[in-house]
Design a protein around this motif. Structure first.
Motif, short mmCIF file in Angstrom:
data_model
loop_
_atom_site.label_atom_id
_atom_site.label_comp_id
_atom_site.label_asym_id
_atom_site.label_seq_id
_atom_site.Cartn_x
_atom_site.Cartn_y
_atom_site.Cartn_z
N CYS A 1 -25.69 -33.96 33.25
CA CYS A 1 -25.96 -33.12 34.42
C CYS A 1 -27.37 -32.55 34.29
CB CYS A 1 -24.94 -31.99 34.51
SG CYS A 1 -25.28 -30.87 35.88
N VAL B 1 -28.55 -30.15 35.88
CA VAL B 1 -28.57 -28.71 36.09
C VAL B 1 -28.14 -27.92 34.85
CG1 VAL B 1 -27.65 -26.82 37.49
CG2 VAL B 1 -28.14 -29.05 38.54
N CYS B 2 -27.00 -28.29 34.26
CA CYS B 2 -26.46 -27.49 33.16
C CYS B 2 -26.40 -28.24 31.83
CB CYS B 2 -25.08 -26.95 33.52
SG CYS B 2 -23.80 -28.23 33.52
N PHE C 1 -24.24 -30.72 31.14
CA PHE C 1 -22.92 -31.29 30.88
C PHE C 1 -23.07 -32.79 30.59
CE2 PHE C 1 -19.29 -33.69 32.64
CZ PHE C 1 -18.30 -33.24 31.77
N CYS D 1 -20.94 -26.81 36.52
CA CYS D 1 -21.80 -26.07 37.45
C CYS D 1 -21.65 -26.51 38.91
CB CYS D 1 -23.26 -26.18 37.02
SG CYS D 1 -23.97 -27.81 37.32
N ALA E 1 -22.68 -29.30 40.35
CA ALA E 1 -23.75 -30.14 40.89
C ALA E 1 -23.19 -31.49 41.31
CB ALA E 1 -24.84 -30.32 39.83
ZN LIG Z 1 -23.62 -29.32 35.65
#
Ligand SMILES: [Zn+2]
Length: 85
Positions: free
Chosen positions: A55, A57-58, A60, A73, A75
């Protein structure tokens, strides 16, 4: 494993901007990857990690294909970066 090295690098770069919760969740996945790899080695098997989806964004990390939505998160799949072997 080039894919795993890429994962480690990305996690390091994101550590500063990732919240504690996200970091902990991502760390659980890494622990699972490590344990599965170790189990395979103990059984005398080659561990095939396959493609890794991370991911954007985070952080993961998914090893069985990117989920439609990030479980941590939220996304969308498009935000996942794929690392192949
Ligand atoms: Zn994420």
């Amino acid at each position: 494993y080039p894919a795993y090295l890429a994962v480690a690098k990305m996690q390091k770069e994101r550590a500063a901007m990732t919240s504690m919760h996200y970091a902990l969740e991502a760390e659980k996945v890494h622990e699972r990857l490590y344990l599965e790899a170790k189990k395979s080695v103990d059984n005398g098997e080659d561990y095939d990690i396959g493609d890794v989806h991370i991911c954007d964004v985070c952080g993961f990390t998914a090893i069985d294909g990117a989920p439609d939505v990030c479980p941590i998160c939220g996304a969308k799949r498009e935000r996942f970066t794929v690392f192949t072997k």
